[in-house]
Design an enzyme around this catalytic site. Structure first.
Site, short mmCIF file in Angstrom:
data_model
loop_
_atom_site.label_atom_id
_atom_site.label_comp_id
_atom_site.label_asym_id
_atom_site.label_seq_id
_atom_site.Cartn_x
_atom_site.Cartn_y
_atom_site.Cartn_z
N LYS A 156 0.87 -1.18 0.00
CA LYS A 156 0.00 0.00 0.00
C LYS A 156 0.91 1.22 0.00
O LYS A 156 1.61 1.48 0.98
CB LYS A 156 -0.90 -0.01 1.23
CG LYS A 156 -1.90 1.12 1.24
CD LYS A 156 -2.95 0.89 2.31
CE LYS A 156 -4.10 1.86 2.18
NZ LYS A 156 -3.72 3.24 2.41
N GLU B 289 -1.12 5.56 -7.35
CA GLU B 289 -0.59 6.42 -6.31
C GLU B 289 0.61 7.19 -6.85
O GLU B 289 1.49 6.58 -7.47
CB GLU B 289 -0.17 5.51 -5.15
CG GLU B 289 -0.22 6.11 -3.81
CD GLU B 289 -1.62 6.23 -3.21
OE1 GLU B 289 -2.63 5.85 -3.86
OE2 GLU B 289 -1.70 6.75 -2.09
N CYS C 47 11.15 29.84 29.78
CA CYS C 47 10.59 29.54 28.47
C CYS C 47 11.65 29.82 27.41
O CYS C 47 12.19 30.92 27.34
CB CYS C 47 9.36 30.41 28.21
SG CYS C 47 8.78 30.27 26.52
N CYS D 146 3.80 34.76 23.78
CA CYS D 146 4.44 33.49 23.50
C CYS D 146 3.68 32.70 22.42
O CYS D 146 2.48 32.89 22.24
CB CYS D 146 4.51 32.69 24.79
SG CYS D 146 5.89 31.59 24.78
S1 IVH Z 1 -6.80 -0.29 -4.29
C1 IVH Z 1 -11.35 0.23 -4.44
N1 IVH Z 1 -4.25 -0.66 -3.94
O1 IVH Z 1 -5.12 3.69 -0.57
C2 IVH Z 1 -10.07 0.50 -3.75
N2 IVH Z 1 -5.19 1.36 -3.13
O2 IVH Z 1 -7.98 3.66 0.99
C3 IVH Z 1 -9.06 0.95 -4.68
N3 IVH Z 1 -3.57 2.89 -2.13
O3 IVH Z 1 -6.16 6.49 -1.62
C4 IVH Z 1 -7.76 1.13 -4.06
N4 IVH Z 1 -1.80 1.62 -2.43
O4 IVH Z 1 -4.95 5.35 -3.62
C5 IVH Z 1 -5.29 0.17 -3.74
N5 IVH Z 1 -1.99 -1.10 -3.77
C6 IVH Z 1 -3.02 -0.29 -3.55
C7 IVH Z 1 -2.86 0.96 -2.92
C8 IVH Z 1 -3.99 1.75 -2.72
C9 IVH Z 1 -2.25 2.78 -1.97
C10 IVH Z 1 -4.39 4.03 -1.70
C11 IVH Z 1 -5.45 4.47 -2.66
C12 IVH Z 1 -6.47 5.14 -1.80
C13 IVH Z 1 -6.30 4.45 -0.50
C14 IVH Z 1 -7.48 3.53 -0.28
#
Ligand code: IVH
Length: 678
Positions: free
Chosen positions: A121, A178, A412, A436
């Site tokens: 992710k 991403e 401070c 401050c």
């Molecule tokens: S799948 C239907 N795969 O995570 C879901 N998302 O909460 C489609 N993200 O902002 C997303 N890595 O851009 C998917 N390998 C990955 C990902 C990914 C990062 C991000 C995505 C979104 C968030 C989803």
């Protein structure tokens, strides 16, 4: 192209293809076949040719990656289908539950070992790229999932984004992925920024967000940004039977996908793959904040569908905080909310959790004493998600006797006022709340207050916690909080729901009218009504920003003192950068609307229309705005005064109440129809 000679055109095609091929080999495949020098020569020839024959400069020319002319503003763009989010899980049991749930939903005959794809992710900025007949036509940020911002010109500058697909694909192909910044390049970029007198970016994610929403594409063009495809939005002309197959096709089209993606049969393999990504995590060239587990088969995905705004067929897995060891070089103290003093560890830079950490919180004097943390110690540092890093412990075995016990300051460090500690409290405070930086907090409270940005749930207590946790320092930081949802949930008394409510409140404030922003900034002498007068007079932020003393004095109720205060505020460079950061965070500074006259025959003139349950076509905000634009009001609860209830799937008590009160109930489709949006 009538003026272009056939020879020039032929040469252009050849050069453009060659340069793009080298680009792909260098950035996507990481296996260049020419030297940088040779590449530069070809690139320059292409530029020269386009300078001589401007008609040749097409949108998919590799020369367009260096960033075109700055834009005036970013336009909104509606995603062809909503960009959803993922549900999170934190341990193996939750992943097993996810698998069980899917099997239950699919019913009898479901194989024991379902096929999943497990991938990292990426911790970047979600982006949708739309190709029409193979040509990149739009790059759009996620925004609220339904509507994002058109950042095509910035997307073009990302070197591994194909401007034209490498194979013909008829119709629309919308891929999602991403945008991330390479960790190594981030350090260099920051060093350059600081050398040029700008503030350093907090982390690669913030830098990416800022750059992608920048109005001048030459900035992202110089940054080490990359795009990794992870899903598909719309596919007219590309057929695939599963997610892994889609990713394979995407690669053949010229896209890059993340490293470490595996196809797994059954839970044991899935858990193994998650663990493997976790182990590799520190070695990734960009930040990753978890793994994503997805059902591979497309038909099964469709069968499972969605729940609220997340697919049932996918689940994110968040890794526990990453830890690393480093040297504690010094301890500084920072003064926070109402003068509270927090010790901060200055660390020898260490790469942990996808970023290089140089500072970490030590909480308070007692914590330092309790953990026996000394200056010069080797310490264990931890970072989870985007949270400010923490010093977990010192490593006693590594001491050589030169370490110094930290002597807590008695004054401070900002204003020199002697610190005080109330009985029974752990924190020392600076009592000088006027001069401050304690006022930082005051500013935040004012910003969030009812008559300013009216951010529901963001009260005094939460602001204090956010500052103490290092999540927020000023009002602009509020607009990056959504990326730190986990950290928010980790705060005292913050359940998921309350965190989401606060984030929703912050999100709503992004489109707050200009007069509220003006009041919220806390400019001296600019109270609520003066702010309103100034805004309705100036109408736009840029007019206000550029207004002369005379122009300001021309506003009703604005005298020389108020006008001067406004001018002085805008003259401060740090205020300009605050405004820019607010913009980067998505605060819209919308043009002030002259008082609206609603036609007596508007669809919802004088009506109260309550919305409940899940909406698919519209976001809540869109529905509310549209109802208001049609003359109605859209309060949050059903009462006798309610004229109409719009109920989506999942509607509960409001629906029951409406039925009980005999109120007319319609669905989203009917609402869209009534509003004339269908
Ligand atoms: S799948 C239907 N795969 O995570 C879901 N998302 O909460 C489609 N993200 O902002 C997303 N890595 O851009 C998917 N390998 C990955 C990902 C990914 C990062 C991000 C995505 C979104 C968030 C989803």
């Amino acid at each position: 192209m009538s003026d272009v000679t056939a020879a020039a055109e032929a040469r252009w095609h050849q050069l453009a293809r060659e340069v793009e091929e080298h680009n792909h080999r260098y950035y996507v495949l990481a296996s260049p076949v020419v030297t940088d020098r040779e590449y530069d020569r070809l690139f320059r020839e292409l530029q020269d040719l386009e300078a001589a024959w401007p008609a040749l400069r097409s949108s998919d020319s590799p020369t367009q990656r260096v960033g075109g002319a700055p834009l005036d503003s970013l336009e909104k763009f509606s995603h062809p289908t909503p960009m959803l989010s993922l549900q999170n899980s934190y341990d193996d049991t939750e992943i097993r539950d996810f698998d069980q749930r899917i099997k239950r939903l699919l019913g009898e005959g479901t194989p024991e070992a379902l096929r999943y794809v497990v991938e990292p992710k990426l911790d970047g900025i979600a982006m949708e790229l739309i190709y029409m007949d193979g040509l990149l036509t739009v790059g759009c940020t996620r925004g609220d999932g339904s509507v994002g911002e058109n950042v095509t010109e910035n997307v073009r500058t990302i070197r591994n984004v194909p401007l034209r697909l490498r194979q013909p694909v008829p119709g629309m192909l919308a891929v999602r992925g991403e945008v991330v910044m390479q960790a190594a390049g981030f350090i260099e970029l920051n060093a350059r920024r600081v050398a040029e007198g700008n503030d350093a970016y907090i982390n690669p994610r913030n830098a990416t967000a800022g750059l992608m929403r920048n109005l001048d594409p030459s900035l992202p063009a110089q940054a080490p940004l990359r795009f990794y495809v992870h899903s598909v939005g719309v596919s007219d002309g590309l057929e695939y039977d599963g997610h892994a197959h889609f990713l394979e096709l995407a690669r053949a089209l010229g896209f890059q996908t993340a490293e470490g993606i595996s196809v797994c049969d059954g839970m044991e393999e899935v858990l193994g793959a998650i663990a493997a990504i976790g182990e590799r995590r520190p070695g990734y060239p960009y930040a990753i904040d978890g793994a994503v587990v997805k059902i591979d088969d497309h038909g099964t995905q469709e069968e499972l569908g969605f729940v609220s705004r997340s697919p049932r067929w996918a689940m994110a897995f968040k890794y526990p905080a990453e830890q690393a060891r480093t040297k504690l070089e010094a301890i500084d103290v920072q003064v926070g909310r109402t003068g509270k003093v927090t010790p901060v560890a200055r660390l020898q830079p260490v790469f942990v959790g996808g970023v290089t950490v140089t500072n970490a919180t030590l909480h308070n004097a007692d914590e330092i004493a309790r953990k026996d943390i000394r200056v010069g110690d080797t310490v264990v540092v931890q970072r989870a998600g985007d949270v400010i890093p923490q010093v977990v412990a010192s490593v006693e075995d590594e001491r050589d006797g030169s370490e110094q016990v930290f002597v807590y300051p008695t004054e401070c460090p900002v204003c020199g006022t002697p610190l005080v500690r109330a009985e029974g409290e752990v924190d020392w405070r600076c009592p000088n709340d006027e001069a401050c930086p304690a006022w930082q907090t005051g500013k935040l409270e004012h910003w969030a207050s009812r008559n300013a940005l009216d951010i529901e749930g963001l009260g005094e207590k939460l602001i204090a916690q956010l500052i103490d946790a290092g999540l927020v320092h000023d009002v602009a930081d509020l607009y990056t909080l959504e990326h730190r949802r986990d950290a928010l949930i980790g705060l005292d008394r913050m359940a998921e729901k309350s965190a989401d409510n606060v984030l929703a409140g912050i999100d709503r404030s992004r489109s707050a009218p200009l007069h509220r922003i003006l009041f919220g900034l806390g400019i001296r002498h600019v109270g609520e009504s003066v702010a309103k007068r100034i805004a309705t007079h100036m109408l736009t932020w840029s007019a206000l920003q550029g207004a002369t003393q005379e122009e300001l004095e021309a506003v009703e109720d604005v005298g020389p003192i108020v006008a001067r205060a406004v001018r002085d505020w805008f003259a401060e460079p740090r205020h300009a950068s605050l405004v820019q950061r607010l913009r980067d965070g998505g605060v819209l500074f919308p043009d002030e609307e002259p008082p609206r006259v609603i036609a007596a025959d508007a669809v919802f003139a004088g009506k109260q229309v309550v919305v409940t349950g899940t909406l698919v076509q519209l976001t809540r905000k869109e529905a509310k705005d549209a109802i208001e634009a049609a003359g109605g009001k859209s309060p949050g609860s059903v009462s006798k005064k309610t004229d109409l209830l719009v109920a989506g799937p999942g509607a509960g008590s409001k629906l029951a109440k409406a039925i009980e009160l005999g109120i007319e109930v319609i669905d989203e489709a009917r609402l869209v129809e009534l509003l004339g949006l269908g």
